[in-house]
Every structure is written in structure tokens, then in C-alpha cells.
Motif scaffolding. Structure first.
Motif, PDB file in Angstrom:
ATOM      1  N   LEU A  38       1.953   3.881   0.818  1.00 36.65           N
ATOM      2  CA  LEU A  38       1.499   2.894   1.803  1.00 36.65           C
ATOM      3  C   LEU A  38       2.438   2.925   3.004  1.00 36.65           C
ATOM      4  N   HIS A  39       1.922   3.398   4.160  1.00 38.29           N
ATOM      5  CA  HIS A  39       2.754   3.522   5.351  1.00 38.29           C
ATOM      6  C   HIS A  39       2.291   2.640   6.510  1.00 38.29           C
ATOM      7  N   ASP A  43      -3.652   2.112   6.024  1.00 35.15           N
ATOM      8  CA  ASP A  43      -3.529   2.494   4.615  1.00 35.15           C
ATOM      9  C   ASP A  43      -3.803   1.292   3.714  1.00 35.15           C
ATOM     10  N   LEU A  44      -3.278   0.140   4.105  1.00 38.21           N
ATOM     11  CA  LEU A  44      -3.490  -1.082   3.334  1.00 38.21           C
ATOM     12  C   LEU A  44      -4.963  -1.484   3.338  1.00 38.21           C
ATOM     13  N   VAL A  45      -5.565  -1.425   4.514  1.00 34.28           N
ATOM     14  CA  VAL A  45      -6.985  -1.776   4.644  1.00 34.28           C
ATOM     15  C   VAL A  45      -7.850  -0.842   3.802  1.00 34.28           C
ATOM     16  N   ASP A  46      -7.527   0.453   3.802  1.00 29.82           N
ATOM     17  CA  ASP A  46      -8.297   1.412   3.016  1.00 29.82           C
ATOM     18  C   ASP A  46      -8.251   1.072   1.530  1.00 29.82           C
ATOM     19  N   ARG A  47      -7.180   0.427   1.112  1.00 29.87           N
ATOM     20  CA  ARG A  47      -7.058   0.074  -0.299  1.00 29.87           C
ATOM     21  C   ARG A  47      -7.864  -1.171  -0.654  1.00 29.87           C
ATOM     22  N   GLN A 124     -11.816  -6.343  12.029  1.00 28.26           N
ATOM     23  CA  GLN A 124     -11.311  -5.145  12.707  1.00 28.26           C
ATOM     24  C   GLN A 124     -10.221  -5.495  13.722  1.00 28.26           C
ATOM     25  N   GLY A 125     -10.368  -6.648  14.352  1.00 27.50           N
ATOM     26  CA  GLY A 125      -9.342  -7.077  15.289  1.00 27.50           C
ATOM     27  C   GLY A 125      -8.070  -7.529  14.603  1.00 27.50           C
ATOM     28  N   LEU A 126      -8.174  -7.844  13.342  1.00 24.90           N
ATOM     29  CA  LEU A 126      -7.016  -8.315  12.579  1.00 24.90           C
ATOM     30  C   LEU A 126      -6.135  -7.177  12.073  1.00 24.90           C
ATOM     31  N   ILE A 127      -6.711  -5.978  11.938  1.00 24.17           N
ATOM     32  CA  ILE A 127      -6.021  -4.859  11.281  1.00 24.17           C
ATOM     33  C   ILE A 127      -4.611  -4.589  11.820  1.00 24.17           C
ATOM     34  N   PRO A 128      -4.410  -4.523  13.148  1.00 22.71           N
ATOM     35  CA  PRO A 128      -3.050  -4.237  13.627  1.00 22.71           C
ATOM     36  C   PRO A 128      -2.003  -5.250  13.158  1.00 22.71           C
ATOM     37  N   TYR A 129      -2.433  -6.482  12.951  1.00 21.68           N
ATOM     38  CA  TYR A 129      -1.485  -7.522  12.550  1.00 21.68           C
ATOM     39  C   TYR A 129      -1.084  -7.413  11.074  1.00 21.68           C
ATOM     40  N   LYS A 135       5.256  -3.762   6.439  1.00 20.14           N
ATOM     41  CA  LYS A 135       6.685  -3.684   6.748  1.00 20.14           C
ATOM     42  C   LYS A 135       7.497  -4.793   6.084  1.00 20.14           C
ATOM     43  N   LYS A 136       6.799  -5.663   5.349  1.00 23.81           N
ATOM     44  CA  LYS A 136       7.460  -6.772   4.647  1.00 23.81           C
ATOM     45  C   LYS A 136       8.295  -7.608   5.614  1.00 23.81           C
ATOM     46  N   ALA A 137       7.641  -8.013   6.695  1.00 25.44           N
ATOM     47  CA  ALA A 137       8.304  -8.817   7.718  1.00 25.44           C
ATOM     48  C   ALA A 137       8.490 -10.254   7.236  1.00 25.44           C
ATOM     49  N   GLY A 138       9.298 -10.989   7.981  1.00 20.33           N
ATOM     50  CA  GLY A 138       9.551 -12.379   7.626  1.00 20.33           C
ATOM     51  C   GLY A 138      10.209 -12.487   6.262  1.00 20.33           C
ATOM     52  N   LEU A 139       9.797 -13.495   5.506  1.00 22.48           N
ATOM     53  CA  LEU A 139      10.383 -13.707   4.178  1.00 22.48           C
ATOM     54  C   LEU A 139       9.809 -12.778   3.115  1.00 22.48           C
ATOM     55  N   LEU A 140       8.869 -11.912   3.506  1.00 27.14           N
ATOM     56  CA  LEU A 140       8.343 -10.942   2.544  1.00 27.14           C
ATOM     57  C   LEU A 140       9.401  -9.945   2.080  1.00 27.14           C
ATOM     58  N   TRP A 141      10.560  -9.902   2.735  1.00 27.75           N
ATOM     59  CA  TRP A 141      11.632  -9.006   2.289  1.00 27.75           C
ATOM     60  C   TRP A 141      12.040  -9.293   0.849  1.00 27.75           C
TER      61      TRP A 141
END
Length: 215
Positions: A38-39, A43-47, A124-129, A135-141
Motif C-alpha cells: 500500500l503506497h 492503492d487504498l481505494v482499489d482495495r 472521487q473528489g475525496l480520493i486525494p484526501y 501516510k498515517k498522519a495525525g494520531l494514526l502514527w
């Protein structure tokens, strides 16, 4: 039925069920044999997009967390000899890791399933976000601590081997399977690991269930 009997049966059933639930979650991933990492957001959307099996699989894995905790606490209570320290510290590490697994699958299952209900043009407009999730941004680290779960379980398995609760072949299969779960999100490797775990854990769990039934 006595509470001790219920506890013992629940412990044994949890040993049997949780690796099966992990295996079910892994085999429900799309394109399993491609060994694709997953890069990107795409890739995430395809899953997950329009893939109910993906959501169900992650939901099953998330629901395995309480059973994992039952097994770890039960192992901590069981080992009182040479394996006591392994059971205790492995349990502390593994239970924290199990909590992280619930967080991880909550993000990838509950949140992703909610995104999947958005009408296609807006989606489709949401995909870039969605890149912030990859990238596990925010507290997702916090999900970077997920390897603590298999690490804790490996430590506990060493304790089980020291007290001869599990056979050597069972312990080795469990340890190898758990080690394979620590990979860069390649689901085929995780699936192979979960198969090995099933072989070791289920054999022990069935024996534990039978022994508890007789007591």
C-alpha cells in the motif's frame, strides 16, 4: 454451570477462534496473490471501494481483538512456573498491541465503510484526501506499534514452551506464523502466517478444551 468451567471453556474457545478469524480477514483481501504493498491513496481505494468482503474481513479481525485479550490474560493466569515472567511481560506487550489492532481496523474498517456510502461523484473528489490515512498522519502514527501484538504473543509462546503447555511443533508453528505477520502489509505473507498460527493454536486449543471439559 460453574463460573470456572465457563472461564475455562471460553479460554479454550478463544484460542481456537481468534486465529481462524485472522485468517478469514486476510483471505478476504482483494488481489491476495499479487503481494502488492500500500503506497498511495489510489492503492487504498482499489482495495476497499465497493468491496464488501474487504470491510467484512476487517470487521472480523477487529472482533477478534477481545478473544486475543482473553487468550493473553488466560495465559498470564495459567503460567506460574518457568514461564511466568514470559506470560506476564508478553501479555502486557501483546494486550497493548491488541488495542492498537482494534484502532487500526477501526480506521480501515469502520471509517472506510462509511466513506464507501458516499455517492460516486463526491467519492472521487475525496480520493486525494485519503492519502493521509496511507501516510498515517495525525494520531494514526499509533498504528506503528501494531507489531507489539505478535511480539507479545511470541514471548508468551516461549513461556508456554518452557512449561510444556504446548508441544514443540505447536510452539514453533505459532512463533513462525506470528513472525510472518510483521511484514510491510503484504497480505499473502500474513495469510501464510495465519495458517501456521491456526495449526499450532487450534491443536493446543482443542486439547485445552478437552482437558477443561474433564475437570
Amino acid at each position: 454451570m460453574k463460573i470456572e468451567t465457563i472461564k475455562n471453556k471460553g479460554f479454550a474457545l478463544s484460542i481456537i477462534l481468534f486465529p481462524l478469524m485472522l485468517l478469514a480477514g486476510f483471505v478476504m483481501h482483494p488481489d491476495l496473490i499479487e503481494m502488492k504493498m500500500l503506497h498511495t491513496a489510489q492503492d487504498l481505494v482499489d482495495r476497499f471501494h465497493n468491496n464488501n468482503l474487504y470491510h467484512i474481513g476487517h470487521f472480523i479481525v477487529m472482533m477478534a481483538v477481545p478473544l486475543i485479550i482473553v487468550v493473553m490474560v488466560g495465559t498470564m493466569n495459567m503460567l506460574q512456573g518457568k514461564g511466568k515472567r514470559y506470560a506476564y511481560w508478553g501479555g502486557i506487550i501483546g494486550i497493548f498491541g491488541a488495542f492498537i489492532l482494534a484502532v487500526d481496523k477501526g480506521a480501515l474498517c469502520l471509517v472506510m465503510s462509511a466513506f464507501d456510502t458516499i455517492p460516486e461523484p463526491q467519492f472521487q473528489g475525496l480520493i486525494p484526501y485519503l492519502d493521509v490515512i496511507v501516510k498515517k498522519a495525525g494520531l494514526l502514527w499509533i498504528v506503528y506499534f501494531l507489531p507489539l501484538l505478535p511480539l507479545g504473543a511470541i514471548i508468551q509462546t516461549i513461556g508456554l514452551l518452557k512449561e510444556k503447555v504446548v508441544f514443540k511443533w505447536e510452539g514453533f508453528l505459532i512463533i513462525i506464523g506470528l513472525a510472518l505477520l510483521n511484514n510491510p502489509e503484504i497480505e499473502l505473507i500474513s495469510t501464510i502466517g495465519s495458517v501456521l498460527m491456526c495449526m499450532g493454536y487450534i491443536s493446543w486449543g482443542v486439547r485445552e478444551f478437552s482437558r477443561k471439559q474433564k475437570s
